[in-house]
Design a protein around this motif. Sequence first.
Motif, PDB file in Angstrom:
ATOM      1  N   ARG A   1       0.800  -1.238   0.025  1.00 57.68           N
ATOM      2  CA  ARG A   1      -0.095   0.082  -0.005  1.00 57.68           C
ATOM      3  C   ARG A   1       0.929   1.298  -0.086  1.00 57.68           C
ATOM      4  NH1 ARG A   1      -5.344  -0.155   1.912  1.00 57.68           N
ATOM      5  NH2 ARG A   1      -5.660   1.450   0.817  1.00 57.68           N
TER       6      ARG A   1
ATOM      7  N   GLU B   1      -9.333   6.063   2.719  1.00 60.20           N
ATOM      8  CA  GLU B   1      -9.391   5.105   3.668  1.00 60.20           C
ATOM      9  C   GLU B   1      -8.773   5.621   4.913  1.00 60.20           C
ATOM     10  OE1 GLU B   1      -8.277   0.635   4.186  1.00 60.20           O
ATOM     11  OE2 GLU B   1      -8.057   1.526   2.136  1.00 60.20           O
ATOM     12  N   PHE B   2      -7.577   6.477   4.848  1.00 63.05           N
ATOM     13  CA  PHE B   2      -6.882   6.778   5.962  1.00 63.05           C
ATOM     14  C   PHE B   2      -6.701   8.249   6.122  1.00 63.05           C
ATOM     15  CE2 PHE B   2      -5.489   2.520   4.822  1.00 63.05           C
ATOM     16  CZ  PHE B   2      -5.561   2.028   5.959  1.00 63.05           C
TER      17      PHE B   2
ATOM     18  N   ALA C   1      -7.550   7.150  -3.098  1.00 64.08           N
ATOM     19  CA  ALA C   1      -8.108   5.893  -2.207  1.00 64.08           C
ATOM     20  C   ALA C   1      -7.531   5.710  -0.855  1.00 64.08           C
ATOM     21  CB  ALA C   1      -8.202   4.720  -3.175  1.00 64.08           C
TER      22      ALA C   1
END
Length: 118
Positions: A72, A87-88, A83
């Motif tokens: 990642r 997500e974070f 993305a």
Amino acid sequence: MRSIAVYGLKKCSTCIKAMAWLEANGMPFAFTDYRDNPIAPAVLAVLADELGGWEKLVNRASMTWRNLPAERKAPQTAQDWLALIAEFPALIRRPVMVDADGQVSVGFSEKKYSAIFA
């Protein structure tokens, strides 16, 4: 004249210091907590571009980044970065400040803000 925009997390101590500095120096600003109100992907892309790339917008020294699996940590496209940030959201450096002239900076120090607003 555009107003100053500050993006960050409301409980982030660095964001709190930056906003306190702006208030103490009479600089009106609008704060957006991007965990509560995610930054639109188009705006994130502009911020990354203004800073010189996604690597400048994302805090790769953060615990969030360090805890990501290795696969990642190598986003290849803007969509991959977006993305990951979706997500974070804590991956975004804090605070992100866009001054009245549209100049973008990340992080806070009194010296840095004094130079920007001199």
